[in-house]
Design a protein around this motif. Sequence first.
Motif, short mmCIF file in Angstrom:
data_model
loop_
_atom_site.label_atom_id
_atom_site.label_comp_id
_atom_site.label_asym_id
_atom_site.label_seq_id
_atom_site.Cartn_x
_atom_site.Cartn_y
_atom_site.Cartn_z
N PRO A 68 5.85 -55.11 -19.87
CA PRO A 68 6.70 -53.95 -19.57
C PRO A 68 5.95 -52.82 -18.87
CG PRO A 68 7.10 -54.74 -21.80
CD PRO A 68 5.92 -55.51 -21.27
N SER A 69 4.66 -52.66 -19.14
CA SER A 69 3.90 -51.55 -18.56
C SER A 69 3.22 -51.91 -17.24
CB SER A 69 2.85 -51.05 -19.56
OG SER A 69 1.98 -52.11 -19.91
N TYR A 70 3.41 -53.14 -16.76
CA TYR A 70 2.72 -53.55 -15.54
C TYR A 70 3.02 -52.61 -14.37
CZ TYR A 70 1.75 -55.82 -11.16
OH TYR A 70 1.33 -56.07 -9.88
N ALA A 71 4.28 -52.26 -14.15
CA ALA A 71 4.65 -51.42 -13.00
C ALA A 71 3.96 -50.06 -13.08
CB ALA A 71 6.16 -51.24 -12.93
N VAL A 72 3.82 -49.51 -14.28
CA VAL A 72 3.16 -48.21 -14.44
C VAL A 72 1.68 -48.32 -14.05
CG1 VAL A 72 2.41 -46.47 -16.14
CG2 VAL A 72 4.74 -47.38 -16.21
N PHE A 73 0.99 -49.33 -14.58
CA PHE A 73 -0.44 -49.47 -14.29
C PHE A 73 -0.69 -49.87 -12.83
CE2 PHE A 73 -0.68 -49.64 -18.91
CZ PHE A 73 -1.70 -48.73 -19.12
N SER A 74 0.24 -50.61 -12.25
CA SER A 74 0.08 -51.01 -10.87
C SER A 74 0.18 -49.82 -9.91
CB SER A 74 1.15 -52.06 -10.51
OG SER A 74 0.92 -52.57 -9.23
N LYS A 75 0.91 -48.79 -10.30
CA LYS A 75 1.07 -47.59 -9.46
C LYS A 75 0.10 -46.48 -9.84
CE LYS A 75 5.94 -48.53 -8.79
NZ LYS A 75 7.29 -48.20 -9.24
N ALA A 76 -0.52 -46.55 -11.00
CA ALA A 76 -1.39 -45.48 -11.49
C ALA A 76 -2.65 -45.35 -10.63
CB ALA A 76 -1.78 -45.73 -12.93
N ARG A 77 -3.07 -44.13 -10.39
CA ARG A 77 -4.31 -43.88 -9.63
C ARG A 77 -5.51 -43.81 -10.55
NH1 ARG A 77 -4.12 -39.32 -5.43
NH2 ARG A 77 -6.25 -40.02 -5.54
N HIS A 78 -5.29 -43.51 -11.83
CA HIS A 78 -6.38 -43.37 -12.79
C HIS A 78 -5.99 -44.04 -14.11
CE1 HIS A 78 -6.92 -39.96 -10.02
NE2 HIS A 78 -8.21 -40.25 -10.18
N PHE A 79 -7.00 -44.45 -14.85
CA PHE A 79 -6.78 -45.00 -16.19
C PHE A 79 -8.03 -44.74 -17.02
CE2 PHE A 79 -8.59 -48.59 -13.83
CZ PHE A 79 -9.58 -49.04 -14.68
N ALA A 80 -7.86 -44.85 -18.33
CA ALA A 80 -9.00 -44.73 -19.24
C ALA A 80 -9.05 -45.98 -20.10
CB ALA A 80 -8.88 -43.49 -20.12
N ALA A 81 -10.25 -46.44 -20.36
CA ALA A 81 -10.47 -47.52 -21.32
C ALA A 81 -10.94 -46.85 -22.61
CB ALA A 81 -11.53 -48.49 -20.80
N ASN A 82 -10.14 -46.98 -23.66
CA ASN A 82 -10.45 -46.44 -24.98
C ASN A 82 -10.96 -47.61 -25.81
OD1 ASN A 82 -8.84 -43.61 -24.97
ND2 ASN A 82 -7.66 -45.16 -23.87
N ILE A 83 -12.27 -47.74 -25.95
CA ILE A 83 -12.85 -48.85 -26.69
C ILE A 83 -12.74 -48.51 -28.18
CG2 ILE A 83 -14.93 -50.20 -27.13
CD1 ILE A 83 -15.75 -49.55 -24.21
N LEU A 84 -12.05 -49.39 -28.92
CA LEU A 84 -11.72 -49.07 -30.30
C LEU A 84 -12.87 -49.31 -31.27
CD1 LEU A 84 -8.03 -50.33 -30.55
CD2 LEU A 84 -8.92 -48.12 -29.77
#
Length: 166
Positions: A68-84
Amino acid sequence: MNGRSEGQASPCVSADSFRGAMACLASGVTVISTRDAQGAPHGVTVSSFVSLSLDPPLVQWSLRRTAPSYAVFSKARHFAANILAADQEEVSRRFCAPVDRFAALRAATGMADIPLLPGALAWIECERVDEFPGGDHAIFLGRVMRARHHDRPPLVHWRGGYHNIA
């Protein structure tokens, strides 16, 4: 020569066999977070996050193209990896479930207004560089803009379950 006769199909592994073999590989657990065009936070739990290069600093991760979130991440210019961290199994489960994933979380704001999950072992903030096809997944490539970490044990996923290696 590979020992096969011309025209012979290569053997194909079953999905169950491949899944079982890959379950033998322990991996860290990461929540990838971003914001959509309207500014709403989005996040998804992944076990496919890895470093790719130190010079320049690059990371890669993958997401099923039917997610469901693929379209959001595909268009996003930035992201963060939160290593748990080891005590964040509930956070990992929350970001796999069809719920308001950011409800009651006091996410910090990172570079480019990206949400950062509280209590994470590490935060790696990235600019998305590219996206590549990878079978039923998309592979995202990010340039690291900032990285911070704590000295605590990680949350590990192995053989279909969560483990603490401390």
